[in-house]
Scaffold this active site. Structure first.
Site, PDB file in Angstrom:
ATOM      1  N   SER A  62      30.295  47.260  22.551  1.00  0.00           N
ATOM      2  CA  SER A  62      30.394  48.297  23.432  1.00  0.00           C
ATOM      3  C   SER A  62      30.248  48.222  25.224  1.00  0.00           C
ATOM      4  O   SER A  62      30.481  49.111  25.772  1.00  0.00           O
ATOM      5  CB  SER A  62      29.179  49.389  23.088  1.00  0.00           C
ATOM      6  OG  SER A  62      29.442  50.294  21.984  1.00  0.00           O
ATOM      7  N   LYS A  65      33.032  49.501  27.294  1.00  0.00           N
ATOM      8  CA  LYS A  65      32.854  50.442  28.098  1.00  0.00           C
ATOM      9  C   LYS A  65      32.551  50.420  29.669  1.00  0.00           C
ATOM     10  O   LYS A  65      32.711  51.341  30.508  1.00  0.00           O
ATOM     11  CB  LYS A  65      31.584  51.503  27.581  1.00  0.00           C
ATOM     12  CG  LYS A  65      31.957  52.075  26.126  1.00  0.00           C
ATOM     13  CD  LYS A  65      30.890  52.901  25.308  1.00  0.00           C
ATOM     14  CE  LYS A  65      31.136  53.469  24.244  1.00  0.00           C
ATOM     15  NZ  LYS A  65      30.981  52.515  23.205  1.00  0.00           N
ATOM     16  N   SER A 122      25.897  55.606  25.003  1.00  0.00           N
ATOM     17  CA  SER A 122      27.285  54.749  24.545  1.00  0.00           C
ATOM     18  C   SER A 122      28.050  55.405  23.601  1.00  0.00           C
ATOM     19  O   SER A 122      28.557  54.900  22.402  1.00  0.00           O
ATOM     20  CB  SER A 122      26.465  53.362  23.756  1.00  0.00           C
ATOM     21  OG  SER A 122      27.679  52.526  23.540  1.00  0.00           O
TER      22      SER A 122
END
Length: 388
Positions: A62, A65, A122
């Site tokens: 993640s 991102k 997230s």
């Protein structure tokens, strides 16, 4: 073609050498133990304070991102997106697995709410919803991500999605992630999201949703206000962290820690090292005007050249030097149209003939093609010397 328009001497408390390699020679291998890859940089100069296997291509999970948030912040800065715009969730976005804020098909949230869901929670669903808004589809947004990576000179990064969900051929490095984080932190508003430990979505409804930041250092390490954690079975525990103490901002990245506790411990060691050993000296804030650039056949004859990011000089604590040369180079013969944010020059700092800092200068505003009537009046001498 470039023209040097300013050359001046500055006196700062500075280290005898600012080259990243000089700092790297002093690094301690034990700063990041038991992880696959790590890097520590000072944000304003980009100087590498520590690195370990920083260019190995690894799954970023993640931390992907960081790039997704960067493109969102760019769109807001360029006026292509507003904080209050309602973003509709497609069935596809709502179907995302993994971390999510449980968006329903057709549900709408503002850009600000979606960014909270991405930065704090997230949310994979929020990431895809924003991707579809900015590019029309997830695939087109991924092309934007890879185009931006290329623009930033990232040779060891390739994205397959905006979320970091496992996918063959989706990879980055600690080095490249630090560059993305450096770019994202140009937009100071981002840390109001990434630095929030807990918040809520859908307040005032029976579906009120509690967000808790996946980056626990936001709560437990003074000065930490971002940026993004990551975890998959393949990637293990990852973190791109940033902290600011006494005016110095640093970025620490780790890939592949065995546990979240190990991840946080290694980042903490790197942050402790940076703040105990180094100091930055602020020179210019972002958007500081440093000159004007002439625009040929533009609606405006001149545009302001402004700093694209905060400009600082880095020193080792207790060491000082003076006689640092600053020069500003502005582009000549720029032709309309010019868009806000286009590169129009650069600022360079040198010491003993060696370049220690370089940063681009960008156009503060647009200058579209001048109309034929405007050009005619100029040719007839009807415009003032101000060139408006």
């Amino acid at each position: 073609m470039k023209k040097i328009v300013l050359l001046m001497m500055l006196s700062f408390l500075m280290l005898t050498s600012f080259l990243p390699s000089a700092f790297a020679e002093e690094q301690k291998a034990e700063l990041a133990e038991g992880v696959k890859s790590a890097i520590l940089i000072e944000r304003d100069t980009g100087t590498i304070l520590y690195e370990n296997n920083s260019k190995e291509q690894l799954p970023p999970a993640s931390m992907t991102k960081v790039m997704t948030m960067l493109l969102i912040m760019e769109a807001i800065d360029e006026g292509k997106l507003t904080w209050d715009e309602k973003i509709r969730t497609s069935e596809y976005a709502a179907s995302m697995g993994g971390s999510q804020i449980f968006l329903e098909p057709g549900e709408e949230m503002t850009t600000k709410e979606m960014l909270k869901g991405i930065a704090i929670g997230s949310g994979n669903d929020a990431s895809v919803a924003m991707a579809e808004r900015l590019a029309g589809s997830e695939d087109e947004f991924v092309e934007m991500m890879n185009s931006k990576a290329k623009e930033l000179g990232l040779k060891d990064t390739f994205f397959k999605n905006p979320t970091g969900l496992p996918e063959e051929g989706h990879y980055s490095t600690a080095h490249d992630m630090s560059v993305m984080a450096k770019e994202l932190l140009k937009y100071e508003d981002i840390t109001s999201f990434t630095g929030t430990y807990e918040s809520y979505l859908r307040e005032g409804t029976d579906k009120k949703f509690w967000l808790v930041n996946t980056n626990k250092l936001v709560r437990f390490y003074p000065g930490v206000d971002g940026l993004k954690t990551g975890f998959t079975n393949e990637a293990k525990y990852c973190l791109t962290a940033t902290a600011e103490v006494d005016g110095m901002r640093v970025i620490a990245v780790v890939f592949g820690a065995p546990t979240s506790k190990d991840r946080n411990a290694q980042v903490t060691k790197m942050l402790d090292y940076a703040f105990s050993q180094y100091k930055t000296h602020s020179v210019f804030e972002r958007d500081h005007t440093l000159g004007k650039v002439k625009v040929s056949k533009g609606e405006h004859k001149f545009v302001d050249a402004v700093t694209s990011e905060p400009i600082s000089l880095l020193t080792k604590k207790g060491e000082s030097i003076d006689n640092v040369k600053q020069k500003i180079e502005l582009s000549e013969d720029i032709k309309a149209p010019v868009n806000k944010g286009d590169e129009v020059g650069k600022i360079i700092f040198e010491k003993d003939g060696k370049q220690i800092v370089e940063s681009k200068l960008v156009a503060k505003e647009d200058s579209a093609d001048a109309s034929w009537w405007t050009l005619f009046k100029r040719s007839m001498g009807m415009f003032t010397k101000s060139g408006e």
